[in-house]
Design a protein around this motif. Structure first.
Motif, mmCIF file in Angstrom:
data_model
loop_
_atom_site.group_PDB
_atom_site.id
_atom_site.type_symbol
_atom_site.label_atom_id
_atom_site.label_comp_id
_atom_site.label_asym_id
_atom_site.label_seq_id
_atom_site.Cartn_x
_atom_site.Cartn_y
_atom_site.Cartn_z
ATOM 1 N N ASN A 60 0.657 -1.220 0.105
ATOM 2 C CA ASN A 60 -0.095 0.042 0.141
ATOM 3 C C ASN A 60 0.900 1.388 -0.017
ATOM 4 N N LEU A 61 2.057 1.302 0.539
ATOM 5 C CA LEU A 61 2.745 2.464 0.385
ATOM 6 C C LEU A 61 3.383 2.583 -0.831
ATOM 7 N N GLY A 62 3.867 3.762 -1.382
ATOM 8 C CA GLY A 62 4.543 3.815 -2.585
ATOM 9 C C GLY A 62 5.922 3.930 -2.424
ATOM 10 N N PHE A 63 6.717 3.968 -1.131
ATOM 11 C CA PHE A 63 7.875 4.115 -0.946
ATOM 12 C C PHE A 63 8.430 5.130 -1.766
ATOM 13 N N ASN A 64 8.080 6.184 -1.830
ATOM 14 C CA ASN A 64 8.476 7.419 -2.635
ATOM 15 C C ASN A 64 9.164 8.478 -1.760
ATOM 16 N N THR A 65 9.010 8.272 -0.359
ATOM 17 C CA THR A 65 9.650 9.249 0.319
ATOM 18 C C THR A 65 10.505 8.522 1.350
ATOM 19 N N ALA A 66 11.381 9.035 1.915
ATOM 20 C CA ALA A 66 12.361 8.672 3.106
ATOM 21 C C ALA A 66 11.475 8.159 4.304
ATOM 22 N N LEU A 67 10.522 9.036 4.509
ATOM 23 C CA LEU A 67 9.584 8.896 5.741
ATOM 24 C C LEU A 67 8.979 7.302 5.667
ATOM 25 N N GLU A 68 8.612 6.737 4.723
ATOM 26 C CA GLU A 68 8.039 5.572 4.466
ATOM 27 C C GLU A 68 8.934 4.420 4.777
ATOM 28 N N GLY A 69 10.374 4.558 4.122
ATOM 29 C CA GLY A 69 11.291 3.759 4.471
ATOM 30 C C GLY A 69 11.642 3.731 6.126
ATOM 31 N N TYR A 122 1.217 10.245 11.031
ATOM 32 C CA TYR A 122 1.515 11.547 10.177
ATOM 33 C C TYR A 122 1.472 11.276 8.671
ATOM 34 N N ILE A 123 1.752 10.330 8.178
ATOM 35 C CA ILE A 123 1.648 10.170 6.807
ATOM 36 C C ILE A 123 0.077 10.288 6.232
ATOM 37 N N PHE A 124 -0.583 9.713 7.078
ATOM 38 C CA PHE A 124 -2.119 9.809 6.722
ATOM 39 C C PHE A 124 -2.632 11.300 6.953
ATOM 40 N N ILE A 125 -2.153 12.097 7.827
ATOM 41 C CA ILE A 125 -2.767 13.462 8.129
ATOM 42 C C ILE A 125 -1.955 14.739 7.710
ATOM 43 N N LYS A 126 -0.785 14.570 7.369
ATOM 44 C CA LYS A 126 0.156 15.515 6.973
ATOM 45 C C LYS A 126 -0.738 16.355 5.697
ATOM 46 N N ASP A 127 -1.239 15.767 4.811
ATOM 47 C CA ASP A 127 -1.717 16.520 4.095
ATOM 48 C C ASP A 127 -2.890 17.573 4.503
ATOM 49 N N PHE A 128 -3.571 17.317 5.571
ATOM 50 C CA PHE A 128 -4.576 17.976 6.145
ATOM 51 C C PHE A 128 -4.157 19.191 7.018
ATOM 52 N N MET A 129 -2.973 18.883 7.434
ATOM 53 C CA MET A 129 -2.327 19.870 8.514
ATOM 54 C C MET A 129 -1.688 20.949 7.753
#
Length: 130
Positions: A60-69, A122-129
Motif C-alpha cells: 500500500n505504500l509507494g515508498f517514494n519518500t524517506a519517511l516511508e522507509g 503522520y503520513i495519513f494526516i500531513k496533507d490535512f495539516m
C-alpha cells in the motif's frame, strides 16, 4: 528495496510467530511459569501483528519518500528488539540464568514500534495539516 524488505520481514516474522507460538504452547508449557507463558505469548502476538502490518504496508505504500522507509525500518527493528528480547528473557529465565541485559531492550523495541505507528499516522494526516 523497502518493498522487498517489508515483504521479506513480514513473511519471516509471520512464519516465526507461528513456529514460536506452537513451540511456546506445547514444548515450553511445562518449563515456563504462567507469567513466562503470558510474556512469551505477548512477544508472539506483537510479532504477528507487525508481520501483517509490514505485508499490508508493502502493498500500500509507494515508498517514494524517506519517511516511508523510516516507518518500515522502525517496524522491522522494533519487532526484532521487542519480541526477541521477550523470548530471550523467558527462555533464559526458565533455564535459571536470566539475561538481565535484555530488560532494557524490550522497551527500546516498543519505542521503535510506537514511532513506526506514529510516523504512519503522520503520513495519513500531513496533507490535512499543511
Amino acid at each position: 528495496m523497502e518493498i522487498l524488505m517489508s515483504q521479506f520481514f513480514g513473511a519471516l516474522y509471520g512464519f516465526l510467530a507461528i513456529v514460536l507460538g506452537a513451540f511456546g504452547a506445547h514444548a515450553l508449557k511445562k518449563r515456563f511459569t504462567q507469567e513466562q507463558l503470558a510474556s512469551f505469548e505477548t512477544g508472539v502476538k506483537y510479532q504477528m501483528y507487525h508481520a501483517l502490518l509490514l505485508l499490508v504496508l508493502s502493498f500500500n505504500l509507494g515508498f517514494n519518500t524517506a519517511l516511508e522507509g523510516y516507518i518500515i525500518t522502525c517496524l522491522i527493528l522494533g519487532t526484532f528488539l521487542f519480541s526477541f528480547s521477550i523470548y530471550g528473557l523467558c527462555l533464559s529465565g526458565a533455564l535459571g540464568r536470566k539475561w538481565k541485559f535484555l530488560g532494557p531492550v524490550t522497551p527500546l523495541g516498543g519505542l521503535l514500534l510506537a514511532t513506526g505507528w506514529l510516523l504512519l499516522a503522520y503520513i495519513f494526516i500531513k496533507d490535512f495539516m499543511f
